[in-house]
Scaffold this motif. Structure first.
Motif, short mmCIF file in Angstrom:
data_model
loop_
_atom_site.label_atom_id
_atom_site.label_comp_id
_atom_site.label_asym_id
_atom_site.label_seq_id
_atom_site.Cartn_x
_atom_site.Cartn_y
_atom_site.Cartn_z
N PHE B 100 -22.35 -4.77 -33.52
CA PHE B 100 -22.93 -5.76 -34.43
C PHE B 100 -24.45 -5.61 -34.52
O PHE B 100 -25.03 -5.58 -35.62
CB PHE B 100 -22.57 -7.17 -33.96
N ALA B 104 -26.11 -4.31 -38.03
CA ALA B 104 -27.07 -5.22 -38.66
C ALA B 104 -28.47 -4.62 -38.70
O ALA B 104 -29.21 -4.79 -39.68
CB ALA B 104 -27.07 -6.56 -37.93
N ASP B 108 -30.73 -3.92 -41.94
CA ASP B 108 -32.11 -4.42 -42.00
C ASP B 108 -33.06 -3.30 -42.42
O ASP B 108 -33.91 -3.48 -43.29
CB ASP B 108 -32.49 -4.97 -40.63
N HIS B 245 -34.93 -3.98 -35.99
CA HIS B 245 -34.75 -5.44 -35.90
C HIS B 245 -33.28 -5.74 -35.86
O HIS B 245 -32.58 -5.57 -36.84
CB HIS B 245 -35.39 -6.13 -37.10
N GLN B 246 -32.80 -6.17 -34.70
CA GLN B 246 -31.40 -6.55 -34.59
C GLN B 246 -31.34 -8.08 -34.51
O GLN B 246 -32.27 -8.70 -34.00
CB GLN B 246 -30.73 -5.82 -33.42
N PRO B 247 -30.26 -8.67 -34.99
CA PRO B 247 -30.27 -10.12 -35.16
C PRO B 247 -29.98 -10.95 -33.90
O PRO B 247 -30.19 -12.16 -33.93
CB PRO B 247 -29.17 -10.35 -36.21
N LEU B 248 -29.52 -10.33 -32.83
CA LEU B 248 -29.24 -11.10 -31.61
C LEU B 248 -30.51 -11.18 -30.76
O LEU B 248 -30.67 -10.52 -29.74
CB LEU B 248 -28.08 -10.48 -30.84
N THR B 249 -31.42 -12.02 -31.26
CA THR B 249 -32.79 -12.07 -30.76
C THR B 249 -32.92 -13.01 -29.55
O THR B 249 -33.57 -14.05 -29.62
CB THR B 249 -33.70 -12.54 -31.90
N CYS B 275 -30.15 -9.09 -25.18
CA CYS B 275 -30.05 -10.42 -25.78
C CYS B 275 -30.10 -11.48 -24.67
O CYS B 275 -31.14 -12.02 -24.35
CB CYS B 275 -28.79 -10.51 -26.64
#
Lengths: 409, 409
Positions: B100, B104, B108, B245-249, B275
């Motif tokens: 994921f 993602a 991005d 930039h991955q979304p699980l920040t 994460c």
């Protein structure tokens, strides 16, 4: 003080439970709110999982040792600790990842509804990862973050708010939110609510369903004593199960994972919150910790935690110790910790650790002492308070070795 | 056959390594590609982590036992097994969650570029979770899935494709993709490439950087022997680190996690792929498995794996066994497994398990036999082939108890 503490310990109905934890000699451990202590039963259980279930059983243990049911089984045991039904909770992934699933699921529900709300409302100073997990969704154009101080949260609940997301017990100060009131206000404004129970579950009673909460997450390695980096858990109220769509659509959340079809179809109920293969070693350790907390009972734990912190404050008061309390003075308004504000909090914390009193420091000026009621004694309170007095009165914290910052604080 | 097998075993340069695994008596384990065997060193290492680092060290072990560095340290040890630099790999979360992040992240990057490509290209029959992880992003409007058969993948690489995502060794058939050729074709079409190495790493040489790959993920519990549900790993080529930039920040991917600021700022380099809090027990077990595979060496493992599967086919051929091979007949074109197609594959698999030969079944008609070269002998090949012959010739698989489906297959 010590004499009084010993009387309190002798009368403590939970005193026998301390022996069910492995605690190092010469340490007073006031950081169970960051990493809980090792239950005495954990090493043998892990040995059994590793040598027996993995080594001997190998792949067969997915069925024979019910590894496949572990996430639901452990979730179901956490449920009564937080006022949930067993089928509303699953143990999986980290708190951060579960926050992402549920923030995104809330946004998905709001997209399905009228108006496409996308504001996630929280408070400044909430635990960092809770706030950070909005950032990725913001960059994707799916969310917008709004922060309001805790006394202005209700005013900030306007027609753009998709989700109110708060930590029930504040990690720094221990201050408690009114879950019932805030949930009600959010619902009245058309928002959903997500509670982070990391600093609540296992230390004080939580009743998610009585509050009509929508979602919750929480940590397995604090008061649940699941071990470093233990799996976390997630709660979704039953009424939302059918409409829940979270974006981490992995095979363990599939309706039929072993049909190996090309297309995703979410499992019924809470199972759709699972994503990848369950972390079996971590879940096994967490289960031991959860079983132990359930055996002791959350109401008894909470009563003792309040008595411990009241006695700690009593000791400081008797000795006339002047240090600013950052936690609510009212025991009913806080979780199982006391935090103190001091410009030299880091060095004071290090000086205490050198004396065997392990608390922690929270940037920039908080000395945080957690009172995990399952294994702490009143005697520990008296001794820790005495050490704090000596560290402050003797300026021990001024020694240069206590001022060097470690990687993890 | 057994005599010949024993000669091959006597000449096997890896024969001593079998003793470094705990294997149950009376079992020939041909499912190390689903769950790897238990390294003999793992129980003691876990005991040390649990009793010493957690029980005695408690919260201090984040610094003193370098828990905080575990995700990077284990990732760095996996790196040479897959042709990566140590700072390009991190061990974290599950394979699904890492998929994921990287799908993602690729989307991005493509949004930042011209044209806003959002097609994720893969093949039908790829491992389910790989395909499923696109579904959540599709529902969010961020991705669109496209599937093309493996001989048409290059034709399907048009100007809409953001990412080509494939499993290097096919989980069902063991067929190998040409990583160099497909990566080159994807790049020529303006797409990025993500390789799932779950069935490659630890069994055959992989050289991500020689292929100029962009991203990769892989599983810790197969050929790396990290234990059930072990943490997975993720690779990002150094050239992409700054723009990733991955979304699980989450907080473990923050530039300064212990500054506890309200705003997310990604860590430098591969750390931003972390994460939540690292799963320490899982990482400790994985590290033992990775160390062991690194010690044996991937090239030697691959040579033995090819010899094992060739010898297994030789045994079947000598006995004139007629069962359809679903894997490539050419050893160079497959990973460390042999799969056979049979309408009664499920029952045949169960009959073999009853005889102590553990392989697995993959819906609808695949009997899959994995040859983990670190602990299998040529003698195991001869015996397993003999059992397969008997099960087929004696119609043993027709017994009703072998036809009842278990939860996990």
């Amino acid at each position: 003080m010590i004499a009084r503490a010993r009387e309190l310990d002798a009368a403590d109905p939970l005193r026998a439970f301390r022996a069910l934890f492995e605690l190092p000699e010469g340490v007073i451990y006031l950081d169970g709110n960051s990493l809980g202590a090792l239950p005495a039963a954990t090493p043998a259980r892990l040995e059994q999982v590793i040598r027996g279930e993995w080594g001997e059983g190998l792949i067969r243990s997915w069925n024979s040792a019910d590894w496949i049911g572990a996430a639901r089984r452990v979730g179901g045991k956490i449920a009564p600790l937080i006022g949930a039904q067993p089928h509303e909770v699953v143990a999986a992934d980290s708190t951060s990842v579960n926050l992402f699933k549920l923030i995104a699921a809330a946004l998905d529900m709001q997209r399905e509804g009228q108006g496409a709300r996308k504001v996630i409302l929280s408070e400044p100073g909430n635990f960092p990862t809770d706030l950070y997990m909005i950032a990725g969704l913001e960059r994707q154009g799916l969310a917008a973050r709004r922060l309001a101080d805790r006394d202005r949260l209700i005013n900030a609940l306007d027609g753009d708010v998709a989700l109110l997301m708060l930590t029930h017990v504040h990690y720094k100060t221990g201050a408690l939110h009114d879950m019932v009131e805030l949930t009600k206000a959010a619902h009245a404004a058309g928002a959903l609510v997500l509670w982070d129970l990391s600093h609540s579950c296992g230390a004080l009673p939580v009743d998610l369903n009585a509050a009509n909460a929508d979602f919750a997450v929480g940590c397995g390695y604090k008061y649940l004593n699941g071990g470093p980096g233990a799996p976390a858990y997630a709660f979704v109220a039953e009424r939302h199960h059918a409409a829940l769509h979270q974006p981490l659509t992995g095979w363990f959340g599939h309706a039929a994972p072993f049909a190996f079809s090309d297309d995703y179809a979410p499992a019924e109920g809470i199972d759709r919150l699972q994503c990848g293969t369950s972390p079996i070693l971590g879940l096994a350790a967490l289960e031991v910790g959860v079983d132990l907390i359930a055996e002791i009972g959350v109401r008894r734990l909470y009563a003792k935690s309040q008595a411990l912190s009241a006695f700690f404050l009593h000791c400081l008061g008797e000795w006339g110790l002047d240090i600013e309390l950052a936690s609510p003075i009212d025991g009913d308004a806080r979780g199982s910790q006391l935090s103190f504000r001091h410009p030299e909090a880091y060095a004071i914390c290090q000086a205490l650790i050198a004396r065997g009193v392990i608390g922690d420091f929270r940037d920039p000026d908080i000395l945080r002492l957690g009172f995990a009621p399952a294994y702490l004694r009143f005697e520990d309170m008296a001794e820790a308070a005495g050490h704090l007095r000596e560290v402050l009165h003797m300026d021990e914290w001024k020694r240069p070795e206590f001022r060097e910052r470690a990687t993890v604080t």
